[in-house]
Design a protein around this motif. Sequence first.
Motif, short mmCIF file in Angstrom:
data_model
loop_
_atom_site.label_atom_id
_atom_site.label_comp_id
_atom_site.label_asym_id
_atom_site.label_seq_id
_atom_site.Cartn_x
_atom_site.Cartn_y
_atom_site.Cartn_z
N ALA A 1 0.57 -19.98 40.90
CA ALA A 1 1.71 -20.88 41.08
C ALA A 1 1.71 -21.96 40.01
CB ALA A 1 1.67 -21.50 42.47
N ILE A 2 0.53 -22.42 39.62
CA ILE A 2 0.42 -23.45 38.57
C ILE A 2 0.64 -22.83 37.19
CG2 ILE A 2 -1.11 -25.14 37.50
CD1 ILE A 2 -2.56 -25.32 40.22
N VAL A 3 -0.07 -21.73 36.94
CA VAL A 3 -0.02 -21.08 35.63
C VAL A 3 1.39 -20.70 35.24
CG1 VAL A 3 -0.66 -18.97 34.39
CG2 VAL A 3 -2.40 -20.24 35.67
N LEU B 1 -2.44 -27.57 28.64
CA LEU B 1 -3.77 -27.39 29.21
C LEU B 1 -3.71 -27.47 30.73
CD1 LEU B 1 -6.65 -26.95 28.18
CD2 LEU B 1 -6.96 -29.43 28.18
N ILE B 2 -4.37 -26.55 31.37
CA ILE B 2 -4.38 -26.48 32.83
C ILE B 2 -5.81 -26.59 33.33
CG2 ILE B 2 -3.81 -25.05 34.84
CD1 ILE B 2 -1.78 -23.58 33.03
N GLY B 3 -6.03 -27.46 34.32
CA GLY B 3 -7.35 -27.62 34.90
C GLY B 3 -7.91 -29.01 34.66
N ALA C 1 -1.30 -10.06 34.70
CA ALA C 1 -0.18 -10.04 35.65
C ALA C 1 -0.37 -11.13 36.70
CB ALA C 1 -0.08 -8.68 36.31
N ARG C 2 0.73 -11.62 37.22
CA ARG C 2 0.66 -12.65 38.25
C ARG C 2 -0.21 -12.20 39.42
NH1 ARG C 2 3.95 -16.91 40.66
NH2 ARG C 2 5.46 -16.85 38.96
N GLY C 3 -0.07 -10.94 39.80
CA GLY C 3 -0.81 -10.44 40.94
C GLY C 3 -2.31 -10.41 40.75
N ALA C 4 -2.79 -10.51 39.50
CA ALA C 4 -4.22 -10.49 39.21
C ALA C 4 -4.84 -11.89 39.27
CB ALA C 4 -4.49 -9.86 37.85
N ILE C 5 -4.00 -12.89 39.49
CA ILE C 5 -4.46 -14.28 39.53
C ILE C 5 -4.35 -14.79 40.96
CG2 ILE C 5 -4.10 -16.60 38.57
CD1 ILE C 5 -2.66 -15.30 36.22
N PRO C 6 -5.35 -15.51 41.47
CA PRO C 6 -5.25 -16.07 42.82
C PRO C 6 -3.93 -16.82 43.00
CG PRO C 6 -7.45 -16.42 41.96
CD PRO C 6 -6.65 -15.83 40.83
N GLU D 1 13.95 1.18 40.72
CA GLU D 1 14.64 -0.05 40.34
C GLU D 1 14.74 -1.02 41.51
OE1 GLU D 1 18.18 -0.34 37.98
OE2 GLU D 1 17.79 1.60 37.05
N LYS D 2 15.00 -0.48 42.68
CA LYS D 2 15.08 -1.32 43.88
C LYS D 2 13.74 -2.00 44.15
CE LYS D 2 16.10 -1.01 48.85
NZ LYS D 2 16.43 -0.08 49.96
N PHE D 3 12.66 -1.23 44.07
CA PHE D 3 11.32 -1.78 44.30
C PHE D 3 11.00 -2.84 43.24
CE2 PHE D 3 6.78 -1.88 43.41
CZ PHE D 3 6.25 -2.04 44.67
N PHE D 4 11.33 -2.54 41.98
CA PHE D 4 11.03 -3.48 40.90
C PHE D 4 11.80 -4.78 41.11
CE2 PHE D 4 11.96 -5.34 36.75
CZ PHE D 4 10.68 -5.49 36.25
N SER D 5 13.06 -4.67 41.46
CA SER D 5 13.89 -5.86 41.68
C SER D 5 13.35 -6.72 42.82
CB SER D 5 15.33 -5.44 41.99
OG SER D 5 16.13 -6.56 42.26
N GLN D 6 12.93 -6.06 43.89
CA GLN D 6 12.43 -6.80 45.05
C GLN D 6 11.06 -7.41 44.81
OE1 GLN D 6 12.57 -3.76 48.07
NE2 GLN D 6 14.71 -4.18 48.61
N ASN D 7 10.32 -6.86 43.84
CA ASN D 7 8.96 -7.33 43.59
C ASN D 7 8.76 -7.82 42.15
OD1 ASN D 7 7.33 -6.30 46.17
ND2 ASN D 7 8.77 -4.69 45.58
N SER D 8 9.85 -8.21 41.51
CA SER D 8 9.80 -8.56 40.09
C SER D 8 8.83 -9.71 39.81
CB SER D 8 11.19 -8.93 39.57
OG SER D 8 11.73 -10.02 40.29
N LEU D 9 8.70 -10.62 40.75
CA LEU D 9 7.80 -11.76 40.56
C LEU D 9 6.38 -11.28 40.27
CD1 LEU D 9 8.43 -14.81 40.72
CD2 LEU D 9 7.32 -14.83 42.95
N GLY D 10 5.96 -10.24 40.98
CA GLY D 10 4.60 -9.74 40.81
C GLY D 10 4.37 -9.04 39.49
N PHE D 11 5.45 -8.72 38.76
CA PHE D 11 5.32 -8.04 37.48
C PHE D 11 5.38 -8.99 36.29
CE2 PHE D 11 6.87 -4.63 40.29
CZ PHE D 11 5.89 -3.69 40.06
N GLU D 12 5.56 -10.29 36.56
CA GLU D 12 5.50 -11.27 35.47
C GLU D 12 4.09 -11.30 34.90
OE1 GLU D 12 8.84 -14.56 36.85
OE2 GLU D 12 6.73 -14.90 37.32
N GLN D 13 3.99 -11.60 33.61
CA GLN D 13 2.69 -11.65 32.94
C GLN D 13 2.59 -12.90 32.08
OE1 GLN D 13 3.03 -7.72 30.94
NE2 GLN D 13 1.13 -7.20 31.96
#
Length: 248
Positions: free
Chosen positions: A183-185, A193-195, A173-178, A109-121
């Motif tokens: 940041a834009i997505v 529409l993006i781009g 996942a956010r981490g799979a995108i440059p 839970e601690k790890f997830f909380s600290q890295n929650s941004l990377g788990f957004e999809q």
Amino acid sequence: MDDVSKTAIAPEEIVSFLKSETNYKEVCQNILFQRVIDRVARERGIAVTTEEIEVEAERQRRQKRLEKASDTLAWLADELISFDDWEIGIRNRLLAQKLAVALFSKEVEKFFSQNSLGFEQVILYQLVVSNEKLAQELYYQIEEGEISFYYAAHLYDIDDNRKRRCGYEGKIARGAIPTDIAAIVFSKPTKELIGPFKTEQGYHLLMVEDLLPAELTTQRYEEILNSMFQRWLLAEVNCLVGSSEISP
């Protein structure tokens, strides 16, 4: 293959074959992992009960549709293992699970909380073309409602598989995108529409169908727990090998 058990195979043949297939190191490493698990579990008073082994064995029987005892024995014979071999394997896996929970469950839970941004999809649709002018034209046509994003992807995307999916990329996942694109997505409203933007692949148009906030699901909990446990196991084995307490 039914008679393979009747063919004598020497242990040195097995070792030689594993080496030739470059699997020998992995097997040795797994043996050392089990040594570490046994030792640390013993030190912490963690054990697997007979009842727990029986419950897991029954679960596996149901999964494999082994309805009768004779079915189980026939399956074990076909796998060239004994009933005891099977139970030892079950015991080892259950012990590893118990030890992983004991060592790292409070850290997940601690790890997830600290890295929650990377788990957004996001549920993402993408359209990639090779020509900048075409990308701009499609952007304006989609914006003006002259063509839908999905149909444009079906007609113009450079990737045949994505064409068939009308641009659907799935859950990403956010981490799979440059980082710059993520940041834009993740800041744009859904359906916007993006781009277009350029990469080595071509010129991209993106559309986010839905934003999925980070959630500590059971599956994600298990993934994080197992990742922590595997890293710990590897560090323990490397330490033992480095200190020459065991032979590599």
